[in-house]
Design an enzyme around this catalytic site. Structure first.
Site, PDB file in Angstrom:
ATOM      1  N   HIS A 335       0.786  -1.232   0.000  1.00 25.88           N
ATOM      2  CA  HIS A 335       0.000   0.000   0.000  1.00 25.88           C
ATOM      3  C   HIS A 335       0.823   1.289   0.000  1.00 25.88           C
ATOM      4  O   HIS A 335       0.307   2.350  -0.372  1.00 25.88           O
ATOM      5  CB  HIS A 335      -0.932   0.008   1.220  1.00 25.88           C
ATOM      6  N   LYS A 411     -26.195  -1.619  -7.582  1.00 29.00           N
ATOM      7  CA  LYS A 411     -26.158  -0.152  -7.567  1.00 29.00           C
ATOM      8  C   LYS A 411     -27.284   0.477  -8.395  1.00 29.00           C
ATOM      9  O   LYS A 411     -27.659   1.632  -8.162  1.00 29.00           O
ATOM     10  CB  LYS A 411     -24.803   0.346  -8.048  1.00 29.00           C
TER      11      LYS A 411
END
Length: 614
Positions: A335, A411
């Protein structure tokens, strides 16, 4: 004429530097938000979390910090100066503070994993054919990045910063005693031309470019992977990769001991310099279809343990692609260097590439044998390995993972109601948490700051006051359906406004962190606002959330930020939503399975709330 004498690979890298610079010039610098605005929004974020008396106490501290001529104003002036004289005023600080100075293991705690839909093969032959295609697809994407042909991405009509893309390749995190650092080896001239392949805990250097700079064809790569397979039969090797799963301080000390030996140093450097790592995993125990997605997410995330495939990882590496013999596959990324949106772009490219037939004929040139990397293991390194094995197995056994596919709607349902799908799902997550724990908690969602030069991320905070009002009313039978619908719309709208603020560089968390770090850099005491118990509560993220906006049915997974918290990742598709939830078994209060079931029930209930009006 000069370019004609340069290999295609180096030529594309030189072009890339020019095109990338032009793309960056159109992206504005990240603004420093106004101090008063951030402090006001900080207080508003605290209201749903604090009792009235504690809030009043904190209100006084915040007012003193932000008063005219106060410490806050002085630190703000310095931040504005920093912004004028730096590429990005917060990103380097953020990466250093959030990642490189963090001493927790990268496995589970930091590196996100993405598990992708199962491929249609079930043995090692299919595994190697697909892995060859995967490698070729990643190299094809890298060629677009290097040549400057990668299309600049836009959001809301604005170009996005593309700086992270070239850093994905030939980069690695290096452990240190107090903090880590990241090294990028992808120089324009003579950059690394190999990847690392690991199978049965054994690492190989695989050159992926011909002498003329062209990438190997799929059939060439496949032939080399067959050679690697023939050289990696034994499984009694020490799982050197498990060392990288250790606590960063412990691994930093072991790293120094490991590199004292010349052979070890050469092997480690080749892994670190490689373009990316390919992990060829062994079969894992078969389980029911219901639990399969959770098991696969765990396999990508940590490898399944010391007796499974955890030795097939080098957790410091920026990009690790995992391909199992059963058709499972995915990606693990470090990350400090990578963020979700660039990774999603990479994966979308690879998936499209995998649908194309291989039409390139392999040149009749003999390829060098892939180089096996050796390690000399003395008694000290042997001890380091044994401790790393124990600690990783403890961490893996402590992690509870639950993945599920919510299939009642996706969605599109929220869009039909003229609601933001992301805000709607965030509301459902907070509702589920409240139903399990009878309280709301500090939660963070991720907003990308790529609209700004060198931008990384900021948090979108919840709960809001509107969200708390809705949650408390939702299970109250005395409140009418119409009132609940109105409260829901207000809660979703409020969260959407926070999202917009964060995307525009007006979030509060990176600004507050910048003010704190500016004080530390000047040698001042940490300001009282950051020593206040309210700040500790507000940054104790019991809900770490993240959306994976990819075009495929992928599942992202990572561990909670705090011992008594959860991590909830979701990938909303048109008519369904993929979820992954993690928690730690050592905390009696948290339970990933229970939160998953409650979240599923909460989504059903929210749908039924609107059903009469559809």
């Amino acid at each position: 004429m000069i370019l004609e004498r340069i290999s295609p690979r180096i030529c594309s890298l030189l072009m890339h530097r020019v095109v990338l610079r032009q793309a960056h010039s159109s992206v504005p610098p990240q603004p420093v938000p106004p101090l008063g605005q951030t402090l006001q929004r900080y207080l508003r974020a605290l209201e749903p979390l604090l009792p009235a008396d504690e809030f009043e106490h904190t209100h006084g501290i915040v007012q003193k910090f932000g008063c005219s001529g106060g410490l806050g104003e002085k630190l703000q002036r310095e931040l504005i100066k920093r912004a004028k004289h730096s590429h990005n005023w917060i990103s380097d600080w953020w990466v250093q503070w959030a990642y490189l100075e963090c001493r927790q293991p990268l496995a589970v705690h930091s590196n996100p994993a993405i598990s992708l839909p199962k491929r249609d093969f079930t043995d090692w032959r299919g595994q190697l054919v697909f892995a060859s295609k995967l490698i070729a697809g990643v190299l094809d994407f890298k060629a677009e990045v290097d040549s400057g042909k990668l299309v600049v991405e836009y959001m809301r009509g604005q170009p996005l910063c593309m700086e992270l893309f070239p850093q994905l390749f030939s980069s690695c995190r290096i452990p240190g005693p107090k903090h880590d650092h990241v090294v990028h080896f992808g120089r324009p001239r003579r950059g690394p031309a190999h990847i690392t392949v690991v199978r049965n805990y054994q690492f190989f250097q695989l050159d992926v470019y011909n002498s003329d700079g062209t990438p190997l064809t799929e059939s060439q790569i496949h032939a080399q992977l067959l050679r690697i397979r023939s050289q990696s039969w034994k499984t009694d090797k020490e799982p050197m990769g498990i060392l990288t799963s250790e606590h960063r301080h412990t691994w930093g000390q072991a790293y120094t001991r490991l590199l004292r030996d010349k052979i070890n140093k050469e092997s480690v450097r080749l892994i670190e310099k490689s373009i990316f790592t390919l992990c060829l995993d062994s079969p894992v125990m078969r389980i029911s279809d219901e639990k399969y997605s959770s098991r696969m997410a765990a396999q990508i995330l940590h490898g399944g343990g010391t007796y499974s495939n955890s030795g097939n990882r080098w957790f410091d590496k920026t990009l690790q692609f995992v391909v199992g013999e059963d058709g499972s596959w995915g990606l693990l990324y470090e990350h400090a260097t990578a963020e979700g949106p660039p990774i999603a772009t990479l994966l979308d490219h690879v998936l499209k590439y995998c649908k194309k037939p291989d039409r390139v004929r392999a040149p009749l040139i003999p390829l060098p044998m892939p180089k096996k990397l050796y390690f000399y293991i003395n008694s000290e390194i042997k001890w380091d390995l044994e401790m790393a094995k124990q600690n990783l197995d403890i961490l893996i056994n402590d992690l509870d993972i639950k993945c599920f596919n919510f299939q009642r709607f996706g969605k599109e349902f929220a869009k039909q109601l003229k609601l933001s799908p992301n805000s709607f799902i965030q509301l459902a997550i907070q509702l589920a948490y409240y139903r399990v724990h009878n309280e709301v908690c500090a939660a963070c969602d991720i907003a990308s700051l790529r609209m700004f030069r060198g931008g990384r991320t900021d948090y979108i905070r919840s709960p809001t006051n509107q969200m708390l009002s809705f949650i408390q009313a939702f299970d109250d039978e005395a409140v009418s359906r119409e009132a609940k619908v109105q409260l829901l719309r207000e809660a979703v709208d409020a969260y959407s406004i926070l999202t917009e603020q964060s995307l525009m560089g007006q979030g509060i968390d990176r600004h507050l962190l910048g003010l704190k770090l500016q004080a530390i850099e000047e040698g001042l005491s940490v300001p009282r606002i950051f020593m206040d118990t309210a700040y500790g509560l507000a940054t104790h993220w019991k809900l770490r959330t993240g959306q994976v906006p990819t075009i495929t049915d992928s599942v992202m997974c990572f561990g909670p930020l705090v011992p008594d918290g959860y991590a909830v990742c979701y990938n909303p598709q048109q008519d369904h939503v993929h979820f992954s939830i993690t928690a730690f078994n050592c905390c009696e209060e948290t339970n990933a399975e229970k939160l998953a079931l409650t979240l599923e029930r909460s989504l059903w209930d929210l749908q039924e709330l609107f059903q009469p009006s559809i």
